[in-house]
Design an enzyme around this catalytic site. Structure first.
Site, mmCIF file in Angstrom:
data_model
loop_
_atom_site.group_PDB
_atom_site.id
_atom_site.type_symbol
_atom_site.label_atom_id
_atom_site.label_comp_id
_atom_site.label_asym_id
_atom_site.label_seq_id
_atom_site.Cartn_x
_atom_site.Cartn_y
_atom_site.Cartn_z
ATOM 1 N N ASP A 121 4.773 -37.786 10.817
ATOM 2 C CA ASP A 121 5.575 -37.286 9.615
ATOM 3 C C ASP A 121 4.903 -36.008 9.043
ATOM 4 O O ASP A 121 4.709 -36.000 7.506
ATOM 5 C CB ASP A 121 5.682 -38.321 8.619
ATOM 6 C CG ASP A 121 6.985 -38.018 7.799
ATOM 7 O OD1 ASP A 121 7.640 -37.270 8.088
ATOM 8 O OD2 ASP A 121 7.260 -38.854 6.531
ATOM 9 N N HIS B 279 10.784 -30.874 9.617
ATOM 10 C CA HIS B 279 10.887 -29.426 9.851
ATOM 11 C C HIS B 279 12.161 -28.920 9.752
ATOM 12 O O HIS B 279 12.906 -28.729 10.889
ATOM 13 C CB HIS B 279 10.387 -29.191 11.247
ATOM 14 C CG HIS B 279 10.090 -27.791 11.462
ATOM 15 N ND1 HIS B 279 8.743 -27.183 11.160
ATOM 16 C CD2 HIS B 279 10.643 -26.977 12.006
ATOM 17 C CE1 HIS B 279 8.692 -25.814 11.651
ATOM 18 N NE2 HIS B 279 10.141 -25.631 12.111
ATOM 19 N N GLU C 240 11.148 -32.042 13.757
ATOM 20 C CA GLU C 240 12.150 -31.050 13.916
ATOM 21 C C GLU C 240 13.642 -31.795 14.533
ATOM 22 O O GLU C 240 13.589 -32.441 15.385
ATOM 23 C CB GLU C 240 12.133 -29.816 14.610
ATOM 24 C CG GLU C 240 13.122 -28.756 14.512
ATOM 25 C CD GLU C 240 12.916 -27.441 15.034
ATOM 26 O OE1 GLU C 240 13.389 -26.380 14.595
ATOM 27 O OE2 GLU C 240 12.290 -27.352 16.097
#
Length: 300
Positions: free
Chosen positions: A269, A218, A278
Site C-alpha cells: 500500500d 497511485h 495504480e
C-alpha cells in the site's frame, strides 16, 4: 498491433510461394515502456537481440518500432496464448468466435472453439497443460506489473465460456480430465472473492469496498488535496509533497481496482509502488462481466 510485411524484394524468386508462410516473415509491433513485459510477443522478445534495434531489456521502449523476423513455429506460439490483456486479444477473439460453434452449431467456427478450450486448459489449476501460476492464497498470477488486469480479463473469459457451455450442456477435455462449466465458474468465483477481500491479508483491492482497502493508490486526483482546501494553487512540482506522504489519499476513488498483490499475496500500500497500487480502466472494465454474472445469483 501486429502487421505482416513481405520480406521478399522484387528480384527474389518465389520458390516458396506455395507456402502460406515463408520460412521467415517480417513482423513489427510498436508499444511503449509503460508496462514492461506485457504480451506474448513482448515477453518472447524481451531479452532477445534483434538486428537494428537498441540493446534494451525492453526492445520496444519509448515507442521504437523494431522489425522482427519470426519463423512459423514462433508465429504459432503467439496465437496460442495463456494470457488475455489490452495488447493480446487472441484469447478473447477465440471465446467470442466459439459462440458460433457452440450456440449456432456452425462447424466453420470449430477451430476457434478448440483454441478457446486450449486456452482454458492453460488457465485451470488442475489441468495437465496448465501454464498458470497461483499464489498460496489462490490468486491467478501472470506478471508482476499490474497482475489484476490479467486476473479480471481472464476471469471474464472463464465466466463467458462457462455460460456458452451451460447453454449447450457442453464439456471438453484437458488431457484425461473432463471439464464441466462449473469448473470454470469455480475458478472465476475464487478470483472475484479474492479481489474483494477473501485473501490472506483480508484486503479488498477495490477501493472503498469492505473494511480494508488500498488507501494510498497511485492516482493523481485521488492523492492531491482538493483545490477548495488549498490556500494557493499548486505549482508544477507542488504535488510531490502529497505523493511522498504516508497519509491516506484525501479523495477516495470509490470502485477503482488497483494492480493488486505481489506473488506472495502481500500488498505494501505505497503510492510510489505503481506496479501494485495504480488503478486502471482495463482492470475494472473486465471485472464488470463476472460481477454481473454472480450478482444475478449464478454460482458454481
Amino acid at each position: 498491433m501486429l502487421t505482416r510485411e513481405s520480406t521478399r524484394d522484387e528480384n527474389q524468386t518465389s520458390s516458396n510461394s506455395d507456402s502460406e508462410f515463408s520460412s521467415t516473415k517480417r513482423f513489427s509491433e510498436t508499444t511503449h515502456d509503460y508496462d514492461s513485459g506485457n504480451g506474448v510477443l513482448h515477453r518472447f522478445l524481451r531479452d532477445r537481440r534483434v538486428q537494428g534495434c537498441p540493446r534494451m531489456k525492453n526492445i520496444f521502449a519509448f515507442g521504437i518500432a523494431c522489425p522482427v523476423a519470426l519463423d512459423l513455429g514462433e508465429v504459432k506460439l503467439l496465437d496460442q496464448p495463456d494470457i488475455f490483456s489490452w495488447d493480446n486479444k487472441y484469447a478473447g477473439a477465440y471465446v467470442l468466435l466459439s459462440r458460433r460453434a457452440l450456440l449456432n452449431k456452425d462447424s466453420n467456427f470449430e477451430q476457434y472453439k478448440q483454441a478457446a478450450e486450449n486456452f482454458m486448459c492453460k488457465i485451470l489449476p488442475n489441468s495437465p497443460s496448465s501454464s498458470t501460476q497461483y499464489t498460496q492464497g489462490g490468486l491467478m498470477y501472470k506478471l508482476p506489473q499490474s497482475n489484476l488486469q490479467y486476473v479480471t480479463a481472464i476471469t471474464f473469459l472463464l465466466t463467458t465460456y462457462a455460460k456458452y457451455m451451460k447453454s449447450t450442456k457442453h464439456t471438453f477435455t484437458c488431457g484425461n480430465s473432463v471439464i464441466v462449466p462449473d469448473a470454470l465458474i469455480s475458478v472465476s468465483k475464487q478470483q472475484v472473492d479474492y479481489i474483494l477481500g477473501e485473501n490472506p491479508i483480508k484486503m479488498s483491492y477495490m477501493v472503498g469496498f469492505g473494511q480494508s482497502f488500498p488507501k494510498r493508490i497511485h492516482h493523481r486526483a485521488s492523492s492531491l488535496p482538493s483545490h477548495a482546501l488549498l490556500s494557493k494553487p499548486l505549482g508544477c512540482n507542488g504535488g510531490f509533497q502529497s505523493f511522498y506522504s504516508q497519509n491516506p489519499n484525501p479523495n477516495v476513488l470509490t470502485g477503482a481496482i488497483v494492480g493488486g498483490p505481489n506473488q506472495s499475496d502481500g500488498y505494501p500500500d505505497q503510492r510510489d509502488d505503481y506496479s501494485h497500487s495504480e488503478p486502471a480502466t482495463y482492470i475494472n472494465a473486465a471485472f464488470v462481466g463476472p460481477l454481473a454474472y454472480f450478482a444475478a445469483g449464478r454460482s458454481a
